[in-house]
Structures are given as C-alpha cells and as structure tokens.
Design an enzyme around this catalytic site. Structure first.
Site, short mmCIF file in Angstrom:
data_model
loop_
_atom_site.label_atom_id
_atom_site.label_comp_id
_atom_site.label_asym_id
_atom_site.label_seq_id
_atom_site.Cartn_x
_atom_site.Cartn_y
_atom_site.Cartn_z
N TYR A 96 0.82 -1.22 0.00
CA TYR A 96 0.00 0.00 0.00
C TYR A 96 0.85 1.27 0.00
O TYR A 96 0.42 2.30 -0.52
CB TYR A 96 -1.00 -0.02 1.16
N HIS B 114 -15.40 0.76 -1.64
CA HIS B 114 -14.19 0.02 -1.25
C HIS B 114 -13.26 0.82 -0.38
O HIS B 114 -12.11 0.43 -0.19
CB HIS B 114 -13.47 -0.48 -2.51
N CYS C 223 -7.32 2.41 12.84
CA CYS C 223 -6.60 1.72 13.91
C CYS C 223 -7.20 0.34 14.14
O CYS C 223 -8.41 0.20 14.30
CB CYS C 223 -6.65 2.54 15.20
N CYS D 151 -8.40 0.49 18.31
CA CYS D 151 -9.52 1.31 18.79
C CYS D 151 -10.52 1.66 17.70
O CYS D 151 -11.60 2.18 17.98
CB CYS D 151 -9.01 2.58 19.45
N CYS E 66 -1.33 4.30 15.79
CA CYS E 66 -2.42 5.20 16.14
C CYS E 66 -1.92 6.31 17.06
O CYS E 66 -1.12 6.06 17.97
CB CYS E 66 -3.55 4.42 16.81
N CYS F 117 -3.75 4.75 22.02
CA CYS F 117 -3.80 3.29 22.21
C CYS F 117 -2.59 2.60 21.59
O CYS F 117 -2.33 1.44 21.88
CB CYS F 117 -5.08 2.72 21.61
N GLY G 23 -16.91 2.92 -16.70
CA GLY G 23 -15.55 2.43 -16.47
C GLY G 23 -15.44 1.22 -15.59
O GLY G 23 -14.46 1.08 -14.85
N ASN H 217 -18.13 2.61 -21.33
CA ASN H 217 -16.94 1.81 -21.04
C ASN H 217 -16.08 1.70 -22.29
O ASN H 217 -16.58 1.84 -23.41
CB ASN H 217 -17.33 0.41 -20.55
#
Length: 262
Positions: A66, A122, A130, A133, A167, A171, A208, A234
C-alpha cells in the site's frame, strides 16, 4: 442515441452513477485485475496481499504494497471524466435535482475534482484505521513511516511491527489502510446507500467498470427493475451492455463531457 440520452438526462430528477477502475485508468492509475502479470506485484498475486490473511501473516508486506500504491497515486490528477461528473452534480443541484455517485475506486480523485455526494464502496487509500480502537483518519503522508524511506523495488524487504504506522489516539495500535480487502465485507451503510440510490433514481449510469464484481454489478439491475433508464459507458463491451438503454464505447473522459452538455 446521444440525442435521446440528452433528452432523458434533461427530464431526469435523480441521477445515480457507478464508477470503476476504468475512470481512474485515464489518470494513469494502473489496475490489478484478472490473472497473470497484470495481477502481480513483486511476484505476489495482489489478491494474496490485499487480504486479511496476509495482514495476519505479514502486515509489513501488506503495508509495503500500500505504500507503493500511495506513492504511485500521490501525484495523479483527476481527469475530464471526473470533472464532467463533478460539473454534472453541481448543475443538477442548481436545478434542485438529486445526484449520487457510487465508486469502486479508492483514489479519491472524484473528491479532488469537486464531487460531493460520493459513496466509497471500497474505502479510501488516503484513510487509515486503527486495528485496536477503530479510529479512522485522513492521512496523505508518503511514505507513511520513515521505514519505507529505505524501500527498494529491486530488493526483498521485511518490515517488522515496530516499523508500521501507529495510532496517535493513545492506544498505540497498528494502523491499516481503510480499504475493503479481498474477502472482507463492504460497509453496510455504504452498500445500503448504493442500493437506495439505484432504487430511487430515474437515470443510472455505469462508467468504467466491467460490471463483474458483486454487489456493485447488481446495481444496474436494481435500477432497471425500479423503472430507471440505464446507460453504460466503457472502453469495451461489458456484461451489462445488453441490459442498458444506452451504450457508449470509448474513453469516459471523451464521452462524458459531450453526454452531459445539456
């Protein structure tokens, strides 16, 4: 067909739109779909990285993926399709009409273009949650932690728990991307809103997306069965084409400005 669509758009009181990866692809954001090289990241199948099982086994690997996606998306700009949808929303609001946008994309380019009434099916890559928490916040830091400053695409890295973002609410829990992974359920409130939009609109646009992923793929059927006119825009033919009242093949960034020029 465009003239008939223009007529339908003019008389519609509630327009709902579903967008997919094809819209963001026009901003040079690559998609991971299908199988083979197009679904791989560092020789990992994306479905095997963006999932709860991968997070349990190796959260560092998931965050590395990510971080790569955030870095890749960070300088991308909204395109003419995003802008046309934002302009349509404003135009309809000025006419005291209703507009709702449902997106499967996680890049937030619709917001950057000015769209307001957006349901993210999504989630968002620019939001973190977190694991301890449950606190959710916006975060556009790239890299999200200093550990990823040393990331090298040519080397195999391993990030420990202490390297991952934490976080800041006291916490000290680990943060995760606030996106829906493969194998996870969509937010009930988001999918309920999407269904309500499909049920209540009188014009439903699918833009799309291949219309293969559930439950988003069922929305055009819901809209049609509720009496709405439907349109598919599309790059290529989709399974939803035969159910649509209007079908336009080509780039959304080229088609939408003309379709909405009423």
């Amino acid at each position: 067909m465009k003239e008939i669509f223009h007529s339908q758009l003019k008389k519609s009181r509630y327009v709902a739109v579903l967008t997919g990866a094809g819209v963001s692809a026009e901003s040079n954001i690559p998609t991971f779909r299908g199988s083979g090289s197009n679904s791989l990241w560092k020789n990992h199948e994306v479905t095997q990285v963006a999932c709860p099982q991968a997070w349990e086994k190796d959260p560092g690997l998931v965050w590395e993926f990510y971080n790569y996606r955030r870095k890749m998306m960070g300088d991308k700009k909204f395109n003419l399709a995003h802008k046309a949808l934002a302009d349509l929303e404003k135009k309809l609001q000025d006419q005291q009409k209703t507009f709702s946008l449902i997106t499967q994309n996680i890049d937030d380019l619709h917001f950057d273009a000015g769209s307001k009434n957006v349901t993210r099916l999504h989630g968002s890559i620019w939001m973190v949650r977190c694991c301890k928490c449950g606190y959710v916040e916006k975060n556009r830091e790239v890299p999200i932690t200093n550990a990823f400053n040393q990331e090298s695409s040519g080397e195999k890295n391993h990030y420990k728990v202490e390297d991952l973002p934490k976080c800041k609410q006291g916490c000290d829990g680990i943060l995760r991307p606030n996106v829906v992974w493969f194998g996870e359920s969509l937010s009930k409130s988001n999918i309920n809103q999407a269904f309500l939009s499909a049920q209540n609109c009188d014009l439903f646009l699918v833009i799309g997306t291949s219309s293969l992923v559930q439950p988003a793929s069922s929305l055009i059927q819901i809209a049609k069965s509720s009496g709405a006119k439907t349109a598919v825009i599309n790059l290529e033919e989709t399974v939803a084409d035969h159910d649509a009242d209007f079908v336009f093949h080509g780039k959304a960034g080229e088609i939408l400005p003309e379709l909405f020029s009423v």
